[in-house]
Design an enzyme around this catalytic site. Structure first.
Site, PDB file in Angstrom:
ATOM      1  N   VAL A  74       3.942  -0.941   4.154  1.00 24.70           N
ATOM      2  CA  VAL A  74       2.564  -1.209   4.542  1.00 24.70           C
ATOM      3  C   VAL A  74       1.930  -2.096   3.479  1.00 24.70           C
ATOM      4  O   VAL A  74       2.037  -1.807   2.286  1.00 24.70           O
ATOM      5  CB  VAL A  74       1.772   0.104   4.681  1.00 24.70           C
ATOM      6  CG1 VAL A  74       0.365  -0.185   5.167  1.00 24.70           C
ATOM      7  CG2 VAL A  74       2.470   1.061   5.620  1.00 24.70           C
TER       8      VAL A  74
ATOM      9  N   LEU B 114       0.831  -1.214   0.000  1.00 20.36           N
ATOM     10  CA  LEU B 114       0.000   0.000   0.000  1.00 20.36           C
ATOM     11  C   LEU B 114       0.857   1.253   0.000  1.00 20.36           C
ATOM     12  O   LEU B 114       0.483   2.291  -0.514  1.00 20.36           O
ATOM     13  CB  LEU B 114      -0.902   0.028   1.242  1.00 20.36           C
ATOM     14  CG  LEU B 114      -2.058  -0.954   1.257  1.00 20.36           C
ATOM     15  CD1 LEU B 114      -2.818  -0.821   2.567  1.00 20.36           C
ATOM     16  CD2 LEU B 114      -2.994  -0.703   0.084  1.00 20.36           C
ATOM     17  N   GLY B 115       1.999   1.127   0.639  1.00 21.27           N
ATOM     18  CA  GLY B 115       2.867   2.304   0.704  1.00 21.27           C
ATOM     19  C   GLY B 115       4.047   1.993   1.588  1.00 21.27           C
ATOM     20  O   GLY B 115       4.132   0.918   2.185  1.00 21.27           O
ATOM     21  N   ARG B 116       4.954   2.944   1.610  1.00 18.79           N
ATOM     22  CA  ARG B 116       6.107   2.763   2.477  1.00 18.79           C
ATOM     23  C   ARG B 116       6.142   3.880   3.490  1.00 18.79           C
ATOM     24  O   ARG B 116       6.397   5.015   3.144  1.00 18.79           O
ATOM     25  CB  ARG B 116       7.382   2.735   1.645  1.00 18.79           C
ATOM     26  CG  ARG B 116       7.561   1.404   0.955  1.00 18.79           C
ATOM     27  CD  ARG B 116       8.730   1.391  -0.006  1.00 18.79           C
ATOM     28  NE  ARG B 116       8.366   0.703  -1.250  1.00 18.79           N
ATOM     29  CZ  ARG B 116       8.328  -0.608  -1.391  1.00 18.79           C
ATOM     30  NH1 ARG B 116       8.631  -1.395  -0.387  1.00 18.79           N
ATOM     31  NH2 ARG B 116       7.977  -1.142  -2.535  1.00 18.79           N
ATOM     32  N   GLY B 117       5.853   3.551   4.715  1.00 17.36           N
ATOM     33  CA  GLY B 117       5.911   4.537   5.788  1.00 17.36           C
ATOM     34  C   GLY B 117       7.350   4.749   6.183  1.00 17.36           C
ATOM     35  O   GLY B 117       8.248   4.077   5.665  1.00 17.36           O
ATOM     36  N   GLY B 118       7.563   5.677   7.064  1.00 13.12           N
ATOM     37  CA  GLY B 118       8.907   5.990   7.505  1.00 13.12           C
ATOM     38  C   GLY B 118       9.616   4.762   8.062  1.00 13.12           C
ATOM     39  O   GLY B 118      10.816   4.605   7.898  1.00 13.12           O
TER      40      GLY B 118
ATOM     41  N   LYS C   1       1.887  -3.183   8.720  1.00  9.34           N
ATOM     42  CA  LYS C   1       3.172  -2.499   8.635  1.00  9.34           C
ATOM     43  C   LYS C   1       4.189  -3.144   9.563  1.00  9.34           C
ATOM     44  O   LYS C   1       3.860  -3.532  10.674  1.00  9.34           O
ATOM     45  CB  LYS C   1       2.975  -1.034   9.027  1.00  9.34           C
ATOM     46  CG  LYS C   1       4.212  -0.190   8.860  1.00  9.34           C
ATOM     47  CD  LYS C   1       3.948   1.227   9.309  1.00  9.34           C
ATOM     48  CE  LYS C   1       5.159   2.106   9.040  1.00  9.34           C
ATOM     49  NZ  LYS C   1       4.935   3.467   9.496  1.00  9.34           N
TER      50      LYS C   1
ATOM     51  N   GLY D  50       8.624   1.308   7.752  1.00 11.03           N
ATOM     52  CA  GLY D  50       8.255  -0.014   7.287  1.00 11.03           C
ATOM     53  C   GLY D  50       7.294   0.059   6.125  1.00 11.03           C
ATOM     54  O   GLY D  50       6.674   1.085   5.865  1.00 11.03           O
TER      55      GLY D  50
ATOM     56  N   ASP E 163       8.418  12.065  14.451  1.00  7.17           N
ATOM     57  CA  ASP E 163       8.070  12.171  13.033  1.00  7.17           C
ATOM     58  C   ASP E 163       6.688  12.796  12.878  1.00  7.17           C
ATOM     59  O   ASP E 163       5.836  12.284  12.159  1.00  7.17           O
ATOM     60  CB  ASP E 163       8.142  10.794  12.360  1.00  7.17           C
ATOM     61  CG  ASP E 163       8.328  10.908  10.850  1.00  7.17           C
ATOM     62  OD1 ASP E 163       8.677  12.016  10.381  1.00  7.17           O
ATOM     63  OD2 ASP E 163       8.129   9.908  10.148  1.00  7.17           O
TER      64      ASP E 163
END
Ligand SMILES: *[C@@H]1O[C@H](CO)[C@@H](O)[C@H](O)[C@H]1NC(C)=O
Ligand SMILES: *[C@@H]1O[C@H](CO)[C@@H](O)[C@H](O)[C@H]1NC(C)=O
Ligand SMILES: *[C@@H]1O[C@H](CO)[C@@H](O)[C@H](O)[C@H]1NC(C)=O
Ligand SMILES: *[C@@H]1O[C@H](CO)[C@@H](O)[C@H](O)[C@H]1NC(C)=O
Ligand SMILES: *[C@@H]1O[C@H](CO)[C@@H](O)[C@H](O)[C@H]1NC(C)=O
Ligand SMILES: *[C@@H]1O[C@H](CO)[C@@H](O)[C@H](O)[C@H]1NC(C)=O
Ligand SMILES: *[C@@H]1O[C@H](CO)[C@@H](O)[C@H](O)[C@H]1NC(C)=O
Ligand SMILES: *[C@@H]1O[C@H](CO)[C@@H](O)[C@H](O)[C@H]1NC(C)=O
Ligand SMILES: *[C@@H]1O[C@H](CO)[C@@H](O)[C@H](O)[C@H]1NC(C)=O
Ligand SMILES: *[C@@H]1O[C@H](CO)[C@@H](O)[C@H](O)[C@H]1NC(C)=O
Ligand SMILES: *[C@@H]1O[C@H](CO)[C@@H](O)[C@H](O)[C@H]1NC(C)=O
Ligand SMILES: *[C@@H]1O[C@H](CO)[C@@H](O)[C@H](O)[C@H]1NC(C)=O
Length: 843
Positions: free
Chosen positions: A559, A551-555, A572, A557, A659
């Protein structure tokens, strides 16, 4: 009813002084003593008289040795006075100066004008600094391609003044015009230095024109004040007769023959201006009686400043000028946040039949020009040396040789002894690649202790001749770019945790079985009292179908998408130690933990799904038609602040989020905001250790600049990041603004706007002015305090919450007021907010 005149965008009004205005049949005053330099005008073109003012301009060539002349395209010249048609740009060297001979000891109005006019066809105006002699004068930044001017009143101690343009690495400095006007000695005298113009306005103008020479004998520019926004509270009066300008300040008759006065004669006349940062203000109030008073009429009033008597009683002379000024700086009013306001209230005396009037006002701030210039004798000697060696020295040798130390001439060393003028102590000519004889002037440098002139260097002049090293400073972006890769990799090695966010479909209770007791339509705080659902790693693998859909890359990890029954979830990865801590943290403004999985090194956390996504997309997504109202924005800011406050003060040890940013503030279906990703970015204290960790974290634009020096992120670093978020909430801009190649931090941009008193332009245009101004102002104050460079000057989150609460109350009061007629429950809304929402939260 009180008349409140707030001035905001005078910086923009000033430019009208250069717009062509057909000259009235005023007999031109004497221009003696005027020095009017059209920068960039070739000397061969001769001098000329500007048609609309009659001012005689000359070429700048005799006043500077460097720079290149440029001419604007006709479409940029159109409508402006002729001296703006040319400019001189300084593509080479760090500091380039104009030296103008003047009469020592006379008070001068010095005005520098800058009009970019896209002369370089880059469609991007530069930013640079302007110095007066050895002292910083101002920063020139354009946000519009309009003429910009800086004015200062200064008494030069030498028989010349030097105006220098300094390249900061943010574009090529240039200048369009430089004008010096002698003033009447003993006017505008202050104990604390020279005066920089803040505002000079003609109140009550009926022509809505700006005036300068020949109307004004000293060629001050008077902007008109647009009264339309202040009707019907106040009105203008005027006379067709001529006002005698007097002997000293001489405000012209065109300015003085009009005035403002309260529409309701019983009301005071109130003039307020806001200040940012602690500056010493001086004010000049110009009055003239312009009504012929009848026998039974009188006008007398007192002038109060912030509630204290400033001057009074004042009785005006018919058609003569009275100037009331502050001989010392106005008392500072700045509050904790560095903001202040000055309110002049002109209040009718009891025995007066007529209300107060005000014809014109000038506001100045004092500038510290205390840096001494280099000893005159040394300057003379080194200037002769420079002229002997000619061309080669031009690039680096301009302005004062020793001061400021940052722009010390290459090859010189100087001694600096407190308030005494700096002296030249050593000279190394080889670095300038000079040729020829060492002149006898060197012997005149009395303090010279060392002198280097290596013959071999002189022989090798050709080498030295080519391209002297220009060490341009990098663009001054506040944000250190953090190389977070190391820290991040470390964290992820240890991590195989998973964070899961749940998506509830409609309002139905999930039936998948695995989320027992957790999936109600309202996820309550007391949810945490329940036992959390634990998943096995294989369950999580199933849920995510083996972590296939990213779904995406958080700071911290990646997701993944997953499904639990008919619920969509997000997964995540994070570190095991994070998980332990997160289990103990819960608050209504932190994303709610629904379940978890711990299996060896594999962790999963399951969070509530936040229907309305992150704040970032609401603020910055142009396509998002739903503009968040100011009230909603404040509520979101409050929510986020409360979440952060809980992490700092409600958790032991305190948790530094590390963050905080708009994309980590999530909104549920009711637009309640919750902080996400808290604690994910820190390692945990070893027993008894400080709660400060050194693992690199943060996002450029939000990262505490202090971090680059201390390498520590503390609660105050979160406060900084929160300040950036708050600025974004107010402005709807990204943390780093980019235009062309230039990048500016949002705080620099806001500071610039504030310095120009232009708070209106800071606020997101899409709000269409639908907010309580004081509420927005206060929010800006809070944000600016949060982003103070010095962490100890930043408020703590507790204070931020309290202050934001005030903002919200102000905004609600306004809405309450405006809806009072058609809604009966708005009082209720307000009181509910004040009692429940603002009461201490259960932790
Ligand atoms: C005029 O006065 C009223 C009542 O004090 C006030 O609400 C309003 O804001 C004022 N208008 C302006 C433009 O200052
Ligand atoms: C300024 O005065 C100096 C001598 O005092 C003279 O050498 C110089 O030419 C003058 N500059 C201008 C532009 O008139
Ligand atoms: C101002 O004072 C200086 C020095 O006292 C003098 O040289 C100058 O002529 C005066 N200027 C005017 C305009 O009176
Ligand atoms: C200015 O730049 C534009 C493209 O950015 C170009 O089309 C135009 O010809 C240029 N004009 C001049 C005078 O160089
Ligand atoms: C140039 O640098 C100085 C301090 O080094 C700063 O105060 C000023 O704002 C900078 N100017 C620009 C145009 O960035
Ligand atoms: C200037 O005044 C004229 C009438 O005198 C008016 O029509 C115009 O709108 C005014 N312009 C501004 C900017 O106030
Ligand atoms: C003028 O102001 C006075 C004092 O505030 C008030 O009592 C009076 O009603 C006002 N008059 C009008 C016409 O608004
Ligand atoms: C002043 O005198 C004029 C007549 O000259 C009269 O109309 C007016 O009402 C008087 N005003 C006051 C305040 O007495
Ligand atoms: C009103 O009072 C002030 C001071 O008390 C005095 O200077 C002024 O002359 C008085 N005006 C009239 C018209 O009496
Ligand atoms: C205005 O000032 C002049 C001197 O500049 C003086 O002669 C005259 O009396 C003054 N007028 C009034 C009404 O005070
Ligand atoms: C103006 O300053 C005073 C304190 O000097 C403060 O109480 C007031 O709230 C300020 N007003 C605004 C509109 O900021
Ligand atoms: C100036 O001082 C520095 C350090 O004190 C020294 O390295 C340099 O050589 C000196 N320059 C000259 C021209 O003497």
């Amino acid at each position: 009813m009180e008349m409140l005149i707030k001035h905001f965008s005078f910086a923009l009004l000033i430019v009208f002084v250069f717009v062509l205005v057909s000259r009235a049949q005023v007999v031109p005053n004497d221009q003696s003593g005027f020095i009017s330099i059209d920068c960039g005008l070739p000397e061969s073109a001769g001098s000329y008289s500007e048609a609309s003012t009659g001012i005689n301009y000359v070429s700048d060539e005799p006043f500077t040795n460097t720079g290149v002349s440029k001419t604007l395209l006709p479409e940029y010249q159109a409508g402006y006075q002729k001296q703006l048609a040319h400019l001189r740009a300084f593509p080479e060297g760090i500091r380039n100066c104009y030296t103008v001979n003047i009469t020592r000891g006379t008070s001068y109005l010095i005005r520098a004008t800058f009009y970019y006019g896209n002369y370089d066809n880059k469609s991007y105006p530069p930013g640079f600094d302007i110095h007066l002699g050895a002292n910083f004068w101002d920063t020139i930044i354009f946000y519009f391609d309009l003429p910009l001017q800086k004015q200062i009143i200064h008494v030069p101690l030498d028989d010349y003044v030097r105006v220098c343009l300094v390249n900061n690495g943010t574009g090529t400095p240039f200048i369009s015009a430089l004008e010096l006007r002698p003033l009447v000695n003993k006017t505008y005298v202050t104990p604390s230095g020279s005066l920089a113009l803040d505002t000079r306005v003609d109140l009550g103008s009926i022509t809505n024109l700006s005036y300068r020479y020949p109307y004004d004998a000293f060629d001050r520019g008077w902007s008109y004040f647009d009264i339309n926004n202040y009707k019907p509270n106040w009105t203008t009066i005027s006379t067709p007769l001529t006002v005698n300008p007097g002997k000293y300040y001489k405000p012209p008759s065109e300015i003085m023959s009009t005035a403002i006065t309260p529409t309701n004669a019983s009301e005071p006349l109130v003039y307020t201006w806001f200040t940012y940062q602690n500056k010493a203000y001086y004010v000049y109030l110009h009055f003239s009686e312009i009504q012929k008073l009848k026998a039974n009429q009188s006008r007398s009033f007192d002038i109060f400043l912030n509630g204290e008597l400033f001057y009074g009683p004042l009785v005006l002379d018919y058609l003569n000028v009275t100037t009331i000024y502050s001989p010392s700086p106005l008392p500072s009013t700045v509050n904790f946040f560095g903001f202040g306001n000055y309110t002049f209230s002109l209040i009718k005396r009891k025995n007066s039949t007529l209300p107060p009037i005000l014809n014109a006002i000038e506001i100045y701030t004092s500038v510290d020009f205390s840096q001494s210039e280099t000893s005159r004798k040394d300057v003379e000697a080194i200037t002769m040396i420079k002229s002997t060696y000619g061309e080669l020295m031009k690039r680096n040798w301009d302005g004062d040789p020793c001061a400021p130390i940052k722009y010390l001439w290459e090859g010189l060393n100087c001694s600096y002894d407190g308030s005494n003028p700096p002296r030249i102590t050593s000279l190394n000519l080889s670095s300038n690649g000079l040729t020829g004889e060492i002149t006898s002037y060197i012997s005149k440098l009395a303090m010279l202790q060392s002198f280097i002139d290596t013959p071999s260097e002189v022989e090798n002049t050709n080498k030295c001749n080519s391209a002297p090293c220009e060490t341009k400073k990098k663009s001054n972006i506040l944000v250190p770019i953090v190389s977070s890769v190391g820290g991040l990799a470390l964290l992820l090695l240890a991590a195989a945790g998973i964070l899961i966010a749940m998506k509830r479909k409609e309002k139905q209770v999930p039936t998948g079985g695995v989320t027992k007791g957790t999936g109600g339509s309202e996820i309550q705080n007391d949810f945490f009292e329940e036992k959390k659902r634990q998943f096995t790693y294989s369950e999580v693998s199933n849920i995510t179908e083996n972590f296939v859909r990213v779904l995406g890359r958080g700071g911290f990890g990646t997701v993944y998408h997953g499904c639990i029954g008919d619920m969509q979830v997000a997964v995540k990865k994070l570190s095991p130690s994070s998980v332990k801590l997160l289990m103990t943290v819960h608050h209504r403004n932190l994303t709610s933990l629904i379940g978890y999985c711990i299996e060896g090194n594999n962790m999963a956390l399951i969070y509530e799904y936040m229907t309305n996504g992150d704040l970032d997309s609401h603020l910055l997504d142009e396509g998002n038609a739903n503009v968040l109202s100011w009230e909603r924005r404040l509520q979101i800011a409050m929510d986020a602040a409360q979440g952060l406050e809980y992490l700092h003060n409600g958790c032991k040890p305190p948790i530094v989020h590390r963050d905080v940013k708009t994309s980590n503030i999530l909104l549920n279906e009711n637009f309640q905001a919750k902080l996400a990703d808290f604690g994910l970015s820190r390692t945990f204290p070893t027993d008894g250790g400080s709660h400060v960790s050194t693992v690199v974290a943060g996002t450029p634009g939000y990262l505490d600049p202090e971090y680059s020096t201390t390498n520590r992120l503390t609660e105050k670093s979160d406060v900084y990041s929160f300040g950036v978020v708050l600025l974004q909430i107010i402005t709807c801009r990204t943390a780093i603004l980019s235009r062309g190649h230039e990048r500016t931090h949002i705080s620099q941009w806001v500071r610039f706007m504030l310095d120009n008193g232009d708070i209106v332009s800071i606020v997101d245009k899409r709000l269409r002015g639908d907010f309580e101004t004081n509420s927005v102002w206060k929010a800006v104050e809070i944000a600016m305090a949060c982003i103070s460079q010095n962490p100890s000057k930043r408020p703590d989150m507790n204070q931020v919450v309290t202050e934001l609460k005030h903002c919200l109350v102000m905004e609600l009061a306004r809405r309450n007021h405006s809806r009072a007629t058609n809604s009966t429950n708005s009082n209720e809304v307000l009181s509910t907010l004040m009692t429940s929402e603002f009461s201490p939260l259960a932790r």
